[in-house]
Design an enzyme around this catalytic site. Structure first.
Site, PDB file in Angstrom:
ATOM      1  N   ASN A  43      22.776  57.184   2.364  1.00  0.00           N
ATOM      2  CA  ASN A  43      21.967  58.113   1.582  1.00  0.00           C
ATOM      3  C   ASN A  43      20.621  57.453   1.290  1.00  0.00           C
ATOM      4  O   ASN A  43      20.532  56.543   0.461  1.00  0.00           O
ATOM      5  CB  ASN A  43      22.700  58.456   0.274  1.00  0.00           C
ATOM      6  CG  ASN A  43      21.873  59.376  -0.627  1.00  0.00           C
ATOM      7  OD1 ASN A  43      20.861  59.929  -0.211  1.00  0.00           O
ATOM      8  ND2 ASN A  43      22.315  59.531  -1.866  1.00  0.00           N
TER       9      ASN A  43
ATOM     10  N   GLU B 270      31.999  58.431  -6.335  1.00  0.00           N
ATOM     11  CA  GLU B 270      30.927  57.521  -6.716  1.00  0.00           C
ATOM     12  C   GLU B 270      30.880  57.414  -8.238  1.00  0.00           C
ATOM     13  O   GLU B 270      30.266  58.257  -8.899  1.00  0.00           O
ATOM     14  CB  GLU B 270      29.570  58.032  -6.209  1.00  0.00           C
ATOM     15  CG  GLU B 270      29.251  57.696  -4.785  1.00  0.00           C
ATOM     16  CD  GLU B 270      27.751  57.765  -4.524  1.00  0.00           C
ATOM     17  OE1 GLU B 270      27.212  56.790  -3.996  1.00  0.00           O
ATOM     18  OE2 GLU B 270      27.123  58.778  -4.861  1.00  0.00           O
TER      19      GLU B 270
ATOM     20  N   LYS C 200      18.102  58.792  -0.145  1.00  0.00           N
ATOM     21  CA  LYS C 200      17.459  59.338  -1.348  1.00  0.00           C
ATOM     22  C   LYS C 200      15.987  59.645  -1.016  1.00  0.00           C
ATOM     23  O   LYS C 200      15.708  60.099   0.086  1.00  0.00           O
ATOM     24  CB  LYS C 200      17.635  58.397  -2.527  1.00  0.00           C
ATOM     25  CG  LYS C 200      19.116  58.054  -2.768  1.00  0.00           C
ATOM     26  CD  LYS C 200      19.362  57.327  -4.043  1.00  0.00           C
ATOM     27  CE  LYS C 200      20.857  57.052  -4.213  1.00  0.00           C
ATOM     28  NZ  LYS C 200      21.168  56.423  -5.505  1.00  0.00           N
TER      29      LYS C 200
END
Length: 258
Positions: free
Chosen positions: A10, A164, A12
Site C-alpha cells: 500500500n 491491521e 498510500k
C-alpha cells in the site's frame, strides 16, 4: 499452506511514475508460492499497467466509490480502476475510516461495486489501542465484518480480509505472533460461523509494521495467508525481500511453522 502467500503493498499518497518503473526492473523474476501486488495512487495506475504488465507483479488502487457513476465529484469508480488492468482495491483502511468517517455500510457498498467490476477487494479491519486495552478487539472486528458477511453471502469467498491493528500501523512494532494467531483465528471462526463453507476461500492477511526483518516470522504463522505492507512497500529491495520470504513460507517445509 499449499496456496500462494499474498503480498500487497500500500503506497498510500506516495510514489511516482519513475518509482513504478524501478519496481518493474526488479520484478522480472517470479517466486513460486508468492502472489504480489502494489496498490498505488490513482494517477499512477496507467504507469503500473504499462510497467507491470510483462512482470509477475500485479497492481491495484487504495479505495473506490460506492457508486458506478454520476455527480460525485472527486470519486473514482471500481469500473474505472478495472479499466487500467488493476486486480485489487483496498477498501475500509483505518485511515479512510478515521479521516473520511467511512461507515461499515459504506464499506459494504464499495466491496459490492468492486466485485461487480471484477476487482478483488482487500477489506481492512482492526482495533485502536484503547479498544485493544479495553479488551474490545473481538467486538470491534465482529462489528466491522458482520454486515459485510451478511451482505455478500456466497460472494464472501471472493474477498480478502486484512487484519491491521490501528496501533501497529506505522509504529515499527508488529503485533506479537501469538496475538496474530489468536486474532486471525477469531476472524476465520467468525466467518465460518456466519457464512459456512463460503468462508473457507477467504484469505486473511496481517498488516501493521511488516518489514523484511519480521516478514518471515509473520508469514510462517499458520493462519496468515499473506501480508499488507505499508512503508516497506516503497523500497523495491525491501518489498522484494518480503516477497521472497512469502515464497519460502508457502512451501510444505515451512507451512506448519509455529
Amino acid at each position: 499452506m499449499s496456496a500462494a502467500k499474498l503480498v500487497i503493498g500500500n503506497w498510500k499518497m506516495n510514489g511516482s511514475a519513475s518509482q513504478v518503473r524501478a519496481f518493474a526492473n526488479l520484478a522480472a523474476c517470479e517466486w513460486p508460492g508468492c502472489e504480489a501486488a502494489l496498490c498505488v495512487p490513482y494517477p499512477l495506475l496507467p504507469a503500473a499497467q504499462m510497467a507491470f504488465g510483462a512482470t509477475p507483479l500485479r497492481w491495484g488502487a487504495q479505495d473506490c466509490s460506492a457508486e458506478d457513476d454520476g455527480a460525485f465529484t472527486g470519486e473514482v469508480s471500481a469500473r474505472m480502476i478495472r479499466e487500467f488492468g488493476a486486480r485489487y482495491v483496498i477498501v475500509g483502511h483505518s485511515e479512510r475510516r478515521a479521516g473520511h468517517a467511512e461507515t461499515d455500510g459504506q464499506i459494504v457498498g464499495k466491496v459490492q461495486h468492486a466485485l461487480a467490476a471484477g476487482l478483488t477487494p482487500i477489506v481492512c479491519v482492526g482495533e485502536k489501542a484503547e479498544e485493544r486495552d479495553g479488551e474490545q478487539t473481538a467486538m470491534v472486528l465482529r462489528r466491522q465484518l458482520l454486515q459485510l458477511v451478511r451482505a455478500l453471502g456466497r460472494d464472501l469467498g471472493s474477498i480478502v480480509i486484512a487484519y491491521e491493528p490501528v496501533w501497529a500501523i506505522g509504529s515499527g512494532d508488529a503485533a506479537a505472533p501469538g496475538m496474530i494467531d489468536h486474532t486471525l483465528g477469531f476472524i476465520a471462526d467468525m466467518l465460518t460461523f456466519h457464512a459456512g463453507s463460503s468462508a473457507s476461500a477467504v484469505r486473511i492477511l496481517y498488516g501493521g509494521s511488516v518489514n523484511p526483518r519480521n516478514a518471515e516470522a509473520i508469514l510462517s504463522r499458520k493462519p496468515v495467508a499473506g501480508v499488507l505492507v505499508g512503508s516497506a512497500a516503497l523500497a523495491p529491495a525491501d518489498f522484494m525481500d518480503i516477497c521472497k520470504a512469502a515464497a519460502r513460507c508457502s512451501t510444505p517445509a515451512t507451512s506448519d511453522a509455529t
